[in-house]
Design a protein around this motif. Sequence first.
Motif, mmCIF file in Angstrom:
data_model
loop_
_atom_site.group_PDB
_atom_site.id
_atom_site.type_symbol
_atom_site.label_atom_id
_atom_site.label_comp_id
_atom_site.label_asym_id
_atom_site.label_seq_id
_atom_site.Cartn_x
_atom_site.Cartn_y
_atom_site.Cartn_z
ATOM 1 N N LEU C 290 4.403 -8.178 6.397
ATOM 2 C CA LEU C 290 4.334 -6.134 6.953
ATOM 3 C C LEU C 290 5.009 -5.561 6.122
ATOM 4 O O LEU C 290 4.513 -4.231 6.212
ATOM 5 C CB LEU C 290 6.505 -6.414 7.529
ATOM 6 C CG LEU C 290 7.024 -7.287 8.941
ATOM 7 C CD1 LEU C 290 7.693 -7.351 9.490
ATOM 8 C CD2 LEU C 290 5.075 -7.416 9.586
ATOM 9 N N ALA C 291 4.808 -5.640 4.607
ATOM 10 C CA ALA C 291 5.003 -4.742 3.366
ATOM 11 C C ALA C 291 2.584 -3.709 3.757
ATOM 12 O O ALA C 291 3.250 -2.644 3.508
ATOM 13 C CB ALA C 291 4.960 -5.252 2.338
ATOM 14 N N LYS C 292 2.424 -4.527 3.924
ATOM 15 C CA LYS C 292 1.369 -4.513 4.680
ATOM 16 C C LYS C 292 1.216 -2.703 5.097
ATOM 17 O O LYS C 292 0.234 -1.945 5.366
ATOM 18 C CB LYS C 292 0.058 -5.141 5.093
ATOM 19 C CG LYS C 292 -0.397 -5.912 3.862
ATOM 20 C CD LYS C 292 -1.122 -7.237 4.042
ATOM 21 C CE LYS C 292 -2.678 -6.272 4.706
ATOM 22 N NZ LYS C 292 -3.702 -7.699 4.972
ATOM 23 N N ILE C 293 2.398 -2.818 6.127
ATOM 24 C CA ILE C 293 1.855 -1.947 7.176
ATOM 25 C C ILE C 293 3.817 -0.652 6.782
ATOM 26 O O ILE C 293 4.442 -0.050 7.744
ATOM 27 C CB ILE C 293 2.231 -2.466 8.579
ATOM 28 C CG1 ILE C 293 3.405 -3.459 8.648
ATOM 29 C CG2 ILE C 293 0.691 -2.357 9.058
ATOM 30 C CD1 ILE C 293 3.814 -3.474 10.433
ATOM 31 N N GLY C 294 3.698 -1.016 5.477
ATOM 32 C CA GLY C 294 5.011 0.141 4.806
ATOM 33 C C GLY C 294 6.596 0.202 5.073
ATOM 34 O O GLY C 294 7.197 0.125 5.076
#
Lengths: 200, 677, 331
Positions: C290-294
């Motif tokens: 989910l870090a990929k979407i901030g």
Amino acid sequence: MNTTAEPAAPVREGEAATAEPSFLRWIENNTPGDSRLIMCIQCGTCGGSCPSGPDMDHSPRQVFAMVRAGLKDEALSSNTPWYCVSCYLCTVRCPQEVHITDIMYTLKSKAIEEGMAQVDAAKVWSETFIGYVEEYGRSFELGLATRHNIRHRPMGMTRAASLGVGMLAKGRIDLTPQVIEDVGQLRLILWKAKELEAEQ
Amino acid sequence: MTGEEAQTNGHRIGVYVCHCGTNIAGVVDVEHVSEWAKDALGDRGVVVGKDYKFMCSDLGQELIQKDIEREGLDRVVVAACSPHLHEKTFRNATERGGLNPYLCEMASIREQVSWVHTNKAIATEKAKAMISGAVERVKEHESLEPFRVPIEEATLIVGGGIAGIQSALEIANAGHPVYLVEREPSIGGHMAQFDKTFPTLDCSACILTPRMSEVGVHPNIELLTWSEVEKVEGYVGNFAVTIRKKASYVINEDCTGCGICWQKCPKKVIDDKFEVGLGYRKAIYTPFEQAVPKYPVIDHDNCTYFEKGSCKACEKFCPTEAINFEDEDEVITVNVGNIVLATGYDLFDARRIPQYGYGRLANVFTSLEFERMTNAAGPTDGDIVLRDGVTAPKSVGIVHCVGSRDRNFNNYCSSICCMQSLKFAHLVHERTGAEVFNFYIDIRTPAKEYDEFYQRVLDEGTRFVRGRVAEVTDAARLPGEEGKLIVQVEDTLAGQQRRIPVDMVILSAALEPRTDAYETAKKFGIACSANGWFTEKHPKLDPVATMTEGVFIAGCSTGPKDIPATVSQGSAAAARILSYIEMGELALEPVRATVIAEQCSGCRICNDLCPFNAISYDAETELSEINIALCQGCGTCVAACPAGAITGTGFSNEQVLAQIEGLLMLNVEPQPVAEPA
Amino acid sequence: MKYMFYPGCSLHRSARPYLDSLAAIQEKLTMELQEVEDWNCCGATEYMSVYRAPAHALVGRNLALAQQQSNGSDTVMAACSACYLNLEKTENYMRTDEELNNKVNTALAEGDLHYDAGSIQVRHLLDIIYNDVGMDRIKNLVTNPLEGLKVAAYYGCMIVRPDVNQRWNSPEYPTVLEELMEALGAEVIDFPMKTHCCSGHMTQISSDVAYELIRRLIYGATHYEADILVTLCPMCQLNLDAYQIEMNNHFDTDYVMPILYFTQLMGLAFGIEPEELGIGREFVSAKQALAKIGAPVPDEVPEKGKPRRKKKKEEGLPMPQVSTRFNGGSK
């Protein structure tokens, strides 16, 4: 295949298959709707599609052949229905539209009724599950997991316990069962349904 | 009216009850019925009641003939099978006895009684009631004379595959004119796409192209390619057919077929027809080199000039100025006496079985793609390669019954796929040395030299796995599966689920009716089976005729079949037509419907109901009119007309009501009758 | 849009995040849910293994209660695939098998209940979101598109099979969940195992069988380079998430494939806080993905080893002319 149903000495036409129609008919009559069991052409789509196929004693089609041949004991003592994961891949792919998954359920209940269920873990899991449903009206995961694991340990007690602790920590399991309000009504309904089923 | 009130009206009627071996006699007490007819129906005009083992035999027919002469019969009732089967037989016998053939009536006590009942007592009583009805009806019959219609000499053939080519050549070689209509730019059909033909491995093109060129130059054949039939009017002997010749933008009279236009055309298009998507063509093209005719067509939707308004490379380079961008569709009408529909089949869309991965997994091919691949004139020059165009497969899986014998798609067997798949196995083996697996439910090799070919392919080392393939996937999960296509199947003979990694998978896809088969059938006034194949007049005894006189069918449009059967049907249809042409005129059944003008309100309800397109509306008289040559006397309009304004010759209201009264004269309750012996 | 809601046992227990995330997005979707009061367990696949008519009577009680309590909607929505199928199957068999219908209603009469076969529509949450709410509305609700997140859409079995009322476009290759994920802005991978089995109850019966089925799916999603596998069934989530660690132990592998409910991703795309959506309660942490979407990144990030998939060459013979979406079901 070695069978007990097969007569030892040659018999006249019509005598050999005495067991067949009644067992076949029983399975057909106790599967909801039209099972289409007699339409199987032994193509193997079911056995090829089955995710647990490699672990089954027989492909579903082989079990159907046994049912049609009147080999009741062999059919009911096969582990095949117990390894069915209810994924319905065989059912939707079957070119003859045989209701394979539903027939598996029928075979399981018949095997229990006749005391021939071979896969104890599966049978007990089903029965334990049903026990909680009939007791509370809902399933009870913690109770199920512990009670079942104590007897069968499919994944070993330690691992199961650590999983349970994890579930608790994540707030994904309750320590006490949920009970529906009118569990008495549910029991009356189920009791009557069982009575109706036994009448057959 | 009761039985006693019924009058003989001076009639002398003979009733004949057929045993049909045990077909009828096994259920109906035929002796009892024939005696009953003579005794109980005597006061209604029956003077003869007889039963016989096979009424349709010569001896059976002679019974009728002789009784007409000796007993002075003026009406005949035969209680036997369906009139579909033997009405003609007994009408002829009646005529030979000296009576008008239409004074004979049949009671169907086989299809409507013995084959549908098991209770003998009830069946026997019902047979009596049906005879009673037939007796009352036949009294109302009139002598009729058949219509005679002249036969136009020319024939229309729709579809330029091998079936249509065969029909066209047979008729043209006999000296009669033929119009051959083909919707593609060239004749040849599916056979032109194939490489080898089973089981002899003849080169398909080598045996087909001589026939194609013969058609192309035949003085009696007018070839109408890039054309489609729009409308069919008229009836046997005299059809008027409207044909749309699609604009090809090429002036055929000037074109030499030199090929410069398609070499110069800058627009490359994926050829999804002839190359089934496996190769390319240009926007101006002939489908293949040996195309007949040699003239190219411009694909309007893909042509750069039509898209962007400039290019015209073909026009610039054409040495004979044969390109005409102003070309338009032309609609012509031709008059023909007979029609052959040889419209072929479509290949099952293998994407409909997503678990086989076609369209998603690059190295899954359809049977027709593989035919093009193995063809020396195809997109790979005959090399068997993966979708990358270069790598030869080391192992190939051939999947039988894709979309056939499957109630989710088509419940019939496509009949050619077993042999086709065996042929593929042989070709892969011969050309690549790859390991070949054939996955089958049953191997069906019933024709001449077919099973011998199976033996040969077995001997070559092809691995046969009995099991219908469950899925084809690229999702590896075991060692050796990475980068491969995995065919997952139950080997039903070994009783094991197997995962067999291969480089290439070929799907032997089902043969299906053309997507527009129903539309075509409606246009020509014929019927389709539940599966969508054209329906024969009789599946065994009249397989190339239809219920519509003058319209014949041949080849795969009537159901999946191999090349020999297709060619046979092409010839058979031609033979039927040649005999019509030879006769010069045709006698038609006088059983027809007619509109009573005074009662017709012009509501047109009947117009669309007619299955033979025989009814039209005349705007001037404001009445519906029935074309007696098209009408088959089915009675749909008679029953549907709200004003009762349509009556049928041979099924008038008087006749039908008399039959109903006759049926109701008997009380069909199970009576204690002697069980038949 | 009003519906009756049959949550089923799992949503109150192991699938609590599913229920929480549904509750969090429900208002935005203008879905009004009326829970069937005093519902009982559907019997999963177990009741039917031992009893036949009683199994349908068990489900029949729920249908009868729904009919009785029906107030402005004849649709019962289930979010669990097994519940959905059991309700749908009993409804269907009561409608088509007269003998069974009589038995079930005779049994129900003991509890003063009755169910008129055909009076209740059974539908899955995904079906309602896709068809009733619609993709246009969903797209308008997206405030934080899931850009860059590679999602494997996983259906499992029972939602699309046997599909007694033919509600889905294919029993093998449905595309509805993919369309929904694309509407949220995610990158959807072509996941050929999207309707393969999660092992169902085999975790309790034969762990060897179960671990292998779980491994295939986790390996598949990893192989096709998904960041996350999104599901719509509590059983699938539990098996793939909770047993993923056991499976890794069993095979000595180190897969890390987070398993979330599609409603959780909808919530994220609608700008709802992860915690409100029950994110963080999964066994295999979704935080790294989910870090990929901030979304907030945790302190320690586990190493992720993936086999790389070979890129296809863009040369050679053309592929069959096929739309990227398969839309023609076999049924």
